[in-house]
Design an enzyme around this catalytic site. Structure first.
Site, PDB file in Angstrom:
ATOM      1  N   THR A  23       0.999  -1.287   0.117  1.00  0.00           N
ATOM      2  CA  THR A  23      -0.028   0.015  -0.121  1.00  0.00           C
ATOM      3  C   THR A  23       0.897   1.395  -0.118  1.00  0.00           C
ATOM      4  O   THR A  23       1.307   1.799  -1.201  1.00  0.00           O
ATOM      5  CB  THR A  23      -0.928   0.095   1.137  1.00  0.00           C
ATOM      6  OG1 THR A  23      -0.296  -0.222   2.151  1.00  0.00           O
ATOM      7  CG2 THR A  23      -1.997  -1.036   0.899  1.00  0.00           C
ATOM      8  N   THR A  73      -1.083  -3.045  10.714  1.00  0.00           N
ATOM      9  CA  THR A  73      -1.576  -3.148   9.243  1.00  0.00           C
ATOM     10  C   THR A  73      -0.621  -3.875   8.245  1.00  0.00           C
ATOM     11  O   THR A  73      -0.183  -3.027   7.443  1.00  0.00           O
ATOM     12  CB  THR A  73      -2.209  -1.701   8.670  1.00  0.00           C
ATOM     13  OG1 THR A  73      -2.854  -2.113   7.394  1.00  0.00           O
ATOM     14  CG2 THR A  73      -1.084  -0.595   8.302  1.00  0.00           C
ATOM     15  N   ASN A 123       0.104  10.358   5.542  1.00  0.00           N
ATOM     16  CA  ASN A 123      -1.419   9.761   6.052  1.00  0.00           C
ATOM     17  C   ASN A 123      -2.356  11.014   5.982  1.00  0.00           C
ATOM     18  O   ASN A 123      -3.595  10.780   5.873  1.00  0.00           O
ATOM     19  CB  ASN A 123      -1.301   9.548   7.627  1.00  0.00           C
ATOM     20  CG  ASN A 123      -0.503   8.107   7.653  1.00  0.00           C
ATOM     21  OD1 ASN A 123      -0.997   7.269   7.764  1.00  0.00           O
ATOM     22  ND2 ASN A 123       0.718   8.260   8.085  1.00  0.00           N
ATOM     23  N   THR A 176      -6.770   9.920  -0.777  1.00  0.00           N
ATOM     24  CA  THR A 176      -6.981  10.786  -1.978  1.00  0.00           C
ATOM     25  C   THR A 176      -5.740  10.567  -3.085  1.00  0.00           C
ATOM     26  O   THR A 176      -5.943  10.929  -4.103  1.00  0.00           O
ATOM     27  CB  THR A 176      -6.961  12.314  -1.668  1.00  0.00           C
ATOM     28  OG1 THR A 176      -5.842  12.625  -1.005  1.00  0.00           O
ATOM     29  CG2 THR A 176      -8.159  12.595  -0.992  1.00  0.00           C
ATOM     30  N   GLU A 191       6.598   4.544   7.310  1.00  0.00           N
ATOM     31  CA  GLU A 191       5.998   5.773   6.776  1.00  0.00           C
ATOM     32  C   GLU A 191       6.933   7.223   7.168  1.00  0.00           C
ATOM     33  O   GLU A 191       6.800   7.512   8.383  1.00  0.00           O
ATOM     34  CB  GLU A 191       4.507   6.057   7.010  1.00  0.00           C
ATOM     35  CG  GLU A 191       3.555   5.088   6.241  1.00  0.00           C
ATOM     36  CD  GLU A 191       2.197   5.088   6.352  1.00  0.00           C
ATOM     37  OE1 GLU A 191       1.525   4.473   5.900  1.00  0.00           O
ATOM     38  OE2 GLU A 191       1.737   5.726   7.542  1.00  0.00           O
ATOM     39  N   LYS A 225       3.946  -7.182   3.753  1.00  0.00           N
ATOM     40  CA  LYS A 225       3.939  -5.814   3.596  1.00  0.00           C
ATOM     41  C   LYS A 225       3.551  -4.938   4.795  1.00  0.00           C
ATOM     42  O   LYS A 225       3.087  -5.472   5.647  1.00  0.00           O
ATOM     43  CB  LYS A 225       2.606  -5.306   2.521  1.00  0.00           C
ATOM     44  CG  LYS A 225       1.277  -5.800   2.925  1.00  0.00           C
ATOM     45  CD  LYS A 225       0.490  -4.987   3.883  1.00  0.00           C
ATOM     46  CE  LYS A 225       0.320  -3.619   3.576  1.00  0.00           C
ATOM     47  NZ  LYS A 225      -0.470  -2.558   4.184  1.00  0.00           N
TER      48      LYS A 225
END
Length: 392
Positions: free
Chosen positions: A149, A182, A387, A392, A265, A171
């Site tokens: 992702t 996640t 995040n 979007t 991230e 992942k």
């Protein structure tokens, strides 16, 4: 990049379903099908979140009901979480499509991505059909890419033992916190092993790998680790040779866990937190986890600031009755605190943090002989940006 596709008897195929509902066009493959040529003994661990995604609920039932399975079907871009009865039906349909196309069953199911959106089942079916058509053609790298992702690189790991192999993919980059994150991880071995022993190995390896990392302290609804053993190599694992098998599994899972933290991230540094001299392993874990979760510690690391006060404060809030006067703290081997501030050169420690991609923080409680190690990463400006724009 060796991984699950390099384990004998396991075939991987990927397909494009355009699963994520976004304004940004994507050519990414987002469907993965893994088929074991022989029925494979299955073990799994899942999120402990009270809110569980439909594929988690379904796969929990399947792993409990069946000793062996024939494969896995997974998608990225949509978590199929908080989707009620329709979500369960869609997860079941994913498995049935694979069953009809391959003539094999059952299939475990996993999903990752945006929460609260229904799966586009027409596109899902086309993507699964493409993935099945490509079985045996996808490399481990391509298999890992299909479940990404916000990841920036695919995560694979491989171990070659005496007469058997273990390969895995994973992942995960955000919403990472035990148990588990996640994250999805699919691991396979060509060894033959009984289900109870397979489950035992997965639990033990998981405790020091995926359950010993955090990126942002947020637990997901979709965390899943599948471990399949098809016995193709003819090597049987028993209590006698269990040690080597467990060591191999730990190596694979710790590698995948490290890669997840490294790809956190917006992360610029991995932080390895070692707590030693604790009364018990559980107390060492509590202290390490508390430090790993601290936004103040993680932002200090991003700024390469050896702010030992934040680390000591986090350790003291873990509730293990540490003794301030006995506690010692090192960053990169430099002793900063020993009951009180030491006479260290802050410029030297800053330079160590600046040049190092991995920061080692060691806290010695001097209360016993137990220890535990936790992995986390720094918090950067980029984490907020990623995040803020995720949907979007």
């Amino acid at each position: 990049m060796k991984g699950i596709a390099d384990v004998k008897g396991f075939l991987c195929g990927t397909g494009k379903g355009n699963i994520k509902n976004t304004l940004k066009p994507s050519n990414k493959k987002d469907i993965l099908v893994i088929v074991s040529e022989k029925p494979a003994t299955a073990a799994a661990v899942f999120t402990t979140n009270d809110v569980k995604a439909a594929p988690v609920k379904l796969s929990q039932k399947l792993v409990k009901a069946y000793e062996k399975v024939h494969g896995i079907v997974a998608n990225s871009g949509n978590a199929n979480a908080c989707t009620g009865e329709r979500g369960m039906k869609d997860a079941e349909t994913m498995a049935k499509i694979c069953q009809n196309l391959t003539g094999k069953s059952p299939f475990l199911v996993a999903s990752t991505g945006v929460i609260g959106e229904f799966l586009p089942m027409d596109r899902m079916e086309k993507g699964i059909e493409e993935a099945v058509e490509n079985l045996g053609k996808a490399t481990s790298k391509e298999a890992a890419q299909a479940i990404m992702t916000t990841d920036t690189f695919p995560k694979t790991a491989f171990f070659e033992g005496k007469g058997f192999t273990i390969g895995g993919i994973a992942k995960g980059a955000g919403m990472i916190d035990p148990a588990m994150a996640t994250m999805l991880s699919f691991i396979a071995t060509d060894a033959e092993i009984d289900k109870k022993l397979l489950e035992k190995a997965l639990r033990e390896a998981n405790e020091i790998s995926f359950n010993a990392i955090t990126v942002d302290g947020d637990m997901s609804t979709n965390d899943t680790v599948f471990f399949l053993a098809n016995g193709t190599s003819g090597k049987r694992i028993t209590e006698e040779n269990y040690g080597e098998f467990l060591d191999g599994l730990k190596e694979v899972m710790k590698s995948l866990a490290y890669q997840i933290v490294k790809d956190g991230e917006g992360a610029t540094k991995v932080v390895r937190i070692k707590v030693i001299g604790a009364r018990t392993k559980e107390e060492a874990r509590k202290v390490a986890r508390k430090i790993a979760l601290s936004p103040l510690v993680k932002t200090a690391v991003f700024g390469c600031d050896p702010n030992w006060g934040r680390i000591i404060a986090a350790a003291g809030s873990a509730g293990v009755k540490l003794v301030e006067e006995k506690t010692e703290l090192k960053i990169g081997g430099y002793l900063l605190f020993k009951g009180t501030k030491t006479d260290y050169d802050e410029t030297v420690v800053h330079k160590y943090m600046k040049k190092s991609e991995e920061i080692v923080i060691e806290v010695n409680l001097n209360l016993g002989s137990a220890f535990f190690e936790y992995l986390t990463c720094d918090f950067s400006y980029e984490y907020v940006k990623i995040n803020a724009e995720y949907r979007t």
